[in-house]
Design a protein around this motif. Structure first.
Motif, short mmCIF file in Angstrom:
data_model
loop_
_atom_site.label_atom_id
_atom_site.label_comp_id
_atom_site.label_asym_id
_atom_site.label_seq_id
_atom_site.Cartn_x
_atom_site.Cartn_y
_atom_site.Cartn_z
N ARG A 1 28.04 24.36 -123.07
CA ARG A 1 27.11 23.74 -124.01
C ARG A 1 27.41 22.24 -124.18
O ARG A 1 26.51 21.40 -124.22
N LEU A 2 28.70 21.94 -124.31
CA LEU A 2 29.10 20.54 -124.44
C LEU A 2 28.75 19.73 -123.18
O LEU A 2 28.29 18.59 -123.27
N ASN A 3 28.97 20.31 -122.03
CA ASN A 3 28.63 19.64 -120.78
C ASN A 3 27.14 19.38 -120.67
O ASN A 3 26.70 18.32 -120.20
N TYR A 4 26.35 20.37 -121.10
CA TYR A 4 24.89 20.21 -121.06
C TYR A 4 24.44 19.09 -122.00
O TYR A 4 23.61 18.24 -121.64
N ALA A 5 25.01 19.08 -123.21
CA ALA A 5 24.66 18.04 -124.17
C ALA A 5 25.08 16.66 -123.66
O ALA A 5 24.34 15.68 -123.79
N TRP A 6 26.27 16.58 -123.07
CA TRP A 6 26.76 15.31 -122.52
C TRP A 6 25.89 14.84 -121.36
O TRP A 6 25.56 13.66 -121.27
N THR A 7 25.49 15.78 -120.50
CA THR A 7 24.61 15.43 -119.37
C THR A 7 23.27 14.92 -119.86
O THR A 7 22.71 13.95 -119.34
#
Length: 230
Positions: A23-29
């Motif tokens: 989820r964090l990676n998606y938000a960062w992307t």
């Protein structure tokens, strides 16, 4: 308890951490993508503004080349609110005869203080030669006053090198003219009325024979409108 609840309760801490990390990676992307898109938009806007500025600069430059100096601001002439008296600057002519500004009263004068070792002065001199060639000496005088310490011979040699024939030779070997005229450096040009009073000045070189320069001189010095008094 239903199947979904059972599945959630059976997840290990590692599974929960992996899910949170995704989820964090998606938000960062997503945030990175939005930032990149914004940067591209800003770059495009800046490029467009630079293009407009460059186009305007090109148009102004082309106009300047076509018409020469266009205004008093371009020529950077500073005019007096009212004519100002000057000290009676003394010098000699090419034959060594003693003269002063007082001897030339009765006609407007462009007094240019210069020296042969001054590079901007040397580049400016041909335009002063062309300016004087347009007018009769009795109606308008370009008085090029050299402060060369080597005196008349240095100025004569310079005139011969450039083929100057319309300008007279005037020399203040002492260099006192600089202080008397309040000149901060060379070249300095003073515009004088028929009474020998200063009405304007220019610090630094100029192209004095362009159409716009001639119009400005005619306007302030009452020169002949036809451009030739000969």
């Amino acid at each position: 308890m239903n199947e979904a609840e059972m599945s959630q309760n059976t997840r290990t801490p590692d599974d929960k951490q992996a899910t949170e990390l995704r989820r964090l990676n998606y938000a960062w992307t997503l945030l990175l993508g939005l930032s990149l898109a914004l940067a591209v938009m800003l770059a495009a806007m800046l490029s467009y503004e630079l293009y407009l500025a460059f186009s305007a600069s090109e148009a102004t430059s082309a106009e300047s080349e076509a018409s020469g100096i266009r205004s008093a601001e371009d020529l950077q002439l500073l005019f007096q609110d009212k004519p100002a008296d000057l000290p009676d600057i003394r010098f000699v002519d090419g034959d060594g005869r003693a003269l002063s500004l007082h001897d030339f009263r009765g006609r407007p004068i462009l007094l240019n203080i210069w020296a042969t070792w001054c590079v901007p002065c040397r580049k400016e001199m041909p335009s002063l030669e062309r300016l004087q060639a347009k007018f009769d000496l009795s109606r308008f005088l370009v008085l090029t006053l050299s402060i060369d310490s080597r005196g008349i011979p240095a100025v004569k040699q310079f005139y011969q090198e450039l083929g100057l024939k319309s300008l007279g030779i005037y020399v203040d070997q002492s260099g006192a003219a600089l202080g008397l005229a309040g000149a901060p450096g060379l070249p300095t040009t003073l515009l004088l009325n028929e009474q020998g009073q200063e009405i304007g000045r220019k610090i630094g070189p100029a192209e004095w024979d362009t159409p716009a320069s001639l119009d400005l001189l005619r306007q302030h010095m009452r020169l002949p409108a036809d451009g030739s008094a000969k």
